[in-house]
Design a protein around this motif. Structure first.
Motif, PDB file in Angstrom:
ATOM      1  N   GLU A   1       8.351  10.046  36.072  1.00 47.65           N
ATOM      2  CA  GLU A   1       8.502  11.492  36.241  1.00 47.65           C
ATOM      3  C   GLU A   1       8.363  11.885  37.704  1.00 47.65           C
ATOM      4  N   ARG A   2       7.497  11.202  38.439  1.00 48.01           N
ATOM      5  CA  ARG A   2       7.374  11.490  39.884  1.00 48.01           C
ATOM      6  C   ARG A   2       8.671  11.142  40.604  1.00 48.01           C
ATOM      7  N   LYS A   3       9.289  10.031  40.183  1.00 50.83           N
ATOM      8  CA  LYS A   3      10.569   9.637  40.795  1.00 50.83           C
ATOM      9  C   LYS A   3      11.645  10.688  40.477  1.00 50.83           C
ATOM     10  N   LYS A   4      11.675  11.148  39.229  1.00 56.55           N
ATOM     11  CA  LYS A   4      12.638  12.194  38.835  1.00 56.55           C
ATOM     12  C   LYS A   4      12.378  13.473  39.623  1.00 56.55           C
ATOM     13  N   GLU A   5      11.105  13.832  39.782  1.00 56.49           N
ATOM     14  CA  GLU A   5      10.759  15.051  40.522  1.00 56.49           C
ATOM     15  C   GLU A   5      11.217  14.942  41.972  1.00 56.49           C
ATOM     16  N   LYS A   6      11.016  13.781  42.573  1.00 51.90           N
ATOM     17  CA  LYS A   6      11.443  13.574  43.959  1.00 51.90           C
ATOM     18  C   LYS A   6      12.969  13.703  44.076  1.00 51.90           C
ATOM     19  N   GLU A   7      13.695  13.105  43.139  1.00 47.77           N
ATOM     20  CA  GLU A   7      15.158  13.198  43.141  1.00 47.77           C
ATOM     21  C   GLU A   7      15.623  14.634  42.902  1.00 47.77           C
ATOM     22  N   LEU A   8      14.923  15.326  41.996  1.00 43.54           N
ATOM     23  CA  LEU A   8      15.262  16.723  41.712  1.00 43.54           C
ATOM     24  C   LEU A   8      15.065  17.584  42.953  1.00 43.54           C
ATOM     25  N   LYS A   9      13.948  17.426  43.627  1.00 41.02           N
ATOM     26  CA  LYS A   9      13.686  18.207  44.846  1.00 41.02           C
ATOM     27  C   LYS A   9      14.743  17.926  45.906  1.00 41.02           C
ATOM     28  N   LYS A  10      15.110  16.657  46.055  1.00 40.60           N
ATOM     29  CA  LYS A  10      16.149  16.293  47.025  1.00 40.60           C
ATOM     30  C   LYS A  10      17.480  16.949  46.638  1.00 40.60           C
ATOM     31  N   TYR A  11      17.823  16.913  45.350  1.00 42.49           N
ATOM     32  CA  TYR A  11      19.069  17.517  44.894  1.00 42.49           C
ATOM     33  C   TYR A  11      19.069  19.022  45.171  1.00 42.49           C
ATOM     34  N   ILE A  12      17.953  19.669  44.883  1.00 38.13           N
ATOM     35  CA  ILE A  12      17.853  21.119  45.098  1.00 38.13           C
ATOM     36  C   ILE A  12      18.037  21.462  46.571  1.00 38.13           C
ATOM     37  N   VAL A  13      17.366  20.732  47.442  1.00 39.92           N
ATOM     38  CA  VAL A  13      17.481  20.988  48.881  1.00 39.92           C
ATOM     39  C   VAL A  13      18.914  20.729  49.366  1.00 39.92           C
ATOM     40  N   ASP A  14      19.509  19.630  48.913  1.00 44.26           N
ATOM     41  CA  ASP A  14      20.861  19.272  49.352  1.00 44.26           C
ATOM     42  C   ASP A  14      21.937  20.214  48.812  1.00 44.26           C
ATOM     43  N   ASN A  15      21.657  20.888  47.706  1.00 46.96           N
ATOM     44  CA  ASN A  15      22.680  21.701  47.042  1.00 46.96           C
ATOM     45  C   ASN A  15      22.273  23.158  46.854  1.00 46.96           C
ATOM     46  N   LYS A  16      21.377  23.636  47.684  1.00 46.58           N
ATOM     47  CA  LYS A  16      20.840  24.992  47.495  1.00 46.58           C
ATOM     48  C   LYS A  16      21.916  26.068  47.560  1.00 46.58           C
TER      49      LYS A  16
ATOM     50  N   LYS B   1      11.231  26.295  36.475  1.00 45.31           N
ATOM     51  CA  LYS B   1      11.395  25.740  35.128  1.00 45.31           C
ATOM     52  C   LYS B   1      11.765  24.267  35.174  1.00 45.31           C
ATOM     53  N   SER B   2      12.648  23.910  36.082  1.00 47.64           N
ATOM     54  CA  SER B   2      13.075  22.513  36.149  1.00 47.64           C
ATOM     55  C   SER B   2      11.917  21.600  36.562  1.00 47.64           C
ATOM     56  N   LEU B   3      11.082  22.073  37.460  1.00 46.96           N
ATOM     57  CA  LEU B   3       9.941  21.254  37.884  1.00 46.96           C
ATOM     58  C   LEU B   3       8.894  21.126  36.778  1.00 46.96           C
ATOM     59  N   THR B   4       8.715  22.167  35.989  1.00 49.55           N
ATOM     60  CA  THR B   4       7.729  22.086  34.908  1.00 49.55           C
ATOM     61  C   THR B   4       8.268  21.314  33.704  1.00 49.55           C
ATOM     62  N   LYS B   5       9.589  21.238  33.588  1.00 48.90           N
ATOM     63  CA  LYS B   5      10.204  20.544  32.445  1.00 48.90           C
ATOM     64  C   LYS B   5      10.874  19.230  32.857  1.00 48.90           C
ATOM     65  N   ILE B   6      10.419  18.654  33.960  1.00 49.40           N
ATOM     66  CA  ILE B   6      11.034  17.428  34.473  1.00 49.40           C
ATOM     67  C   ILE B   6      11.008  16.314  33.431  1.00 49.40           C
TER      68      ILE B   6
ATOM     69  N   ILE C   1      16.874  34.218  40.210  1.00 49.58           N
ATOM     70  CA  ILE C   1      17.320  33.295  39.169  1.00 49.58           C
ATOM     71  C   ILE C   1      17.165  31.852  39.626  1.00 49.58           C
ATOM     72  N   VAL C   2      17.572  31.568  40.866  1.00 45.52           N
ATOM     73  CA  VAL C   2      17.439  30.205  41.392  1.00 45.52           C
ATOM     74  C   VAL C   2      15.960  29.818  41.468  1.00 45.52           C
ATOM     75  N   HIS C   3      15.128  30.737  41.924  1.00 43.91           N
ATOM     76  CA  HIS C   3      13.690  30.465  42.011  1.00 43.91           C
ATOM     77  C   HIS C   3      13.116  30.153  40.628  1.00 43.91           C
TER      78      HIS C   3
ATOM     79  N   TRP D   1      22.083  19.101  34.339  1.00 55.00           N
ATOM     80  CA  TRP D   1      20.804  19.558  33.818  1.00 55.00           C
ATOM     81  C   TRP D   1      20.325  20.807  34.553  1.00 55.00           C
ATOM     82  N   ILE D   2      20.359  20.794  35.893  1.00 60.65           N
ATOM     83  CA  ILE D   2      19.892  21.948  36.680  1.00 60.65           C
ATOM     84  C   ILE D   2      20.855  23.136  36.531  1.00 60.65           C
ATOM     85  N   TYR D   3      22.162  22.865  36.442  1.00 57.40           N
ATOM     86  CA  TYR D   3      23.126  23.950  36.258  1.00 57.40           C
ATOM     87  C   TYR D   3      22.940  24.612  34.891  1.00 57.40           C
ATOM     88  N   LYS D   4      22.592  23.824  33.893  1.00 54.73           N
ATOM     89  CA  LYS D   4      22.334  24.386  32.572  1.00 54.73           C
ATOM     90  C   LYS D   4      21.113  25.304  32.626  1.00 54.73           C
ATOM     91  N   ILE D   5      20.086  24.884  33.334  1.00 54.62           N
ATOM     92  CA  ILE D   5      18.890  25.709  33.486  1.00 54.62           C
ATOM     93  C   ILE D   5      19.240  27.016  34.210  1.00 54.62           C
TER      94      ILE D   5
END
Length: 167
Positions: free
Chosen positions: A8-23, A50-55, A43-45, A67-71
């Motif tokens: 889950e930490r690895k997923k969270e790190k990838e998610l954060k990177k994706y968010i920053v790269d695609n903001k 939600k995505s971080l709490t439901k990783i 909405i983005v916030h 997944w993030i676009y669905k959220i």
């Protein structure tokens, strides 16, 4: 505070990177629903929170994008339902002293805004966010053939609308 597993930490790190790269793309997608900068940012916030709490619900790191676009889509729809202030008004009296974003094809933007939401979302995801049909199907919880059919219908509606405007 919930402890995250190594996966889950690895997923969270990838998610954060994706968010920053695609903001910008995430913001544009939210904006396509509400047409308001502050609301789109809210909405983005909310979506990021939600995505971080439901990783833990993200099954595969490779599916972060749909997944993030669905959220974001769900948050935007919830936001609109709660606020009920969004009415499309194409006859805006724009103040000439304020600079607005200019679109290369304002007719296309107007025609896109007039599409029913189920078609508009598919067109935006496919052509503005460069998603594959299978990713769009994931985002919208639909069959890929349904997405293909709706995309085809949406493009025909846009074509008809744009050809009517030319006459």
């Amino acid at each position: 505070m919930k402890l995250l597993s190594l996966g889950e930490r690895k997923k969270e790190k990838e998610l954060k990177k994706y968010i920053v790269d695609n903001k910008e793309s995430l913001y544009r997608f939210a904006y396509s629903y509400v047409k308001n900068q502050d609301d789109a940012l809210d909405i983005v916030h909310d979506s990021i929170c939600k995505s971080l709490t439901k990783i833990d619900t993200l099954k595969d790191i490779g599916n972060i994008k749909p997944w993030i676009y669905k959220i974001i889509s769900n948050c935007a729809i919830d936001y609109i339902r709660k606020n009920k202030k969004y009415v499309i008004n194409n006859d805006l009296d724009l103040d000439d002293s304020i600079s607005y974003d200019t679109y290369e094809n304002i007719d296309l933007q107007k025609a896109l805004d007039e599409l029913p939401e189920k078609y508009k979302t598919i067109v935006i995801l496919r052509y503005f966010e460069d998603m594959k049909i299978s990713e769009i199907a994931q985002v919208l919880d639909e069959n890929t053939n349904t997405i293909k059919t709706r995309l085809y219908k949406a493009l025909n509606k846009l074509k008809l609308k744009l050809s009517d405007d030319e006459e």
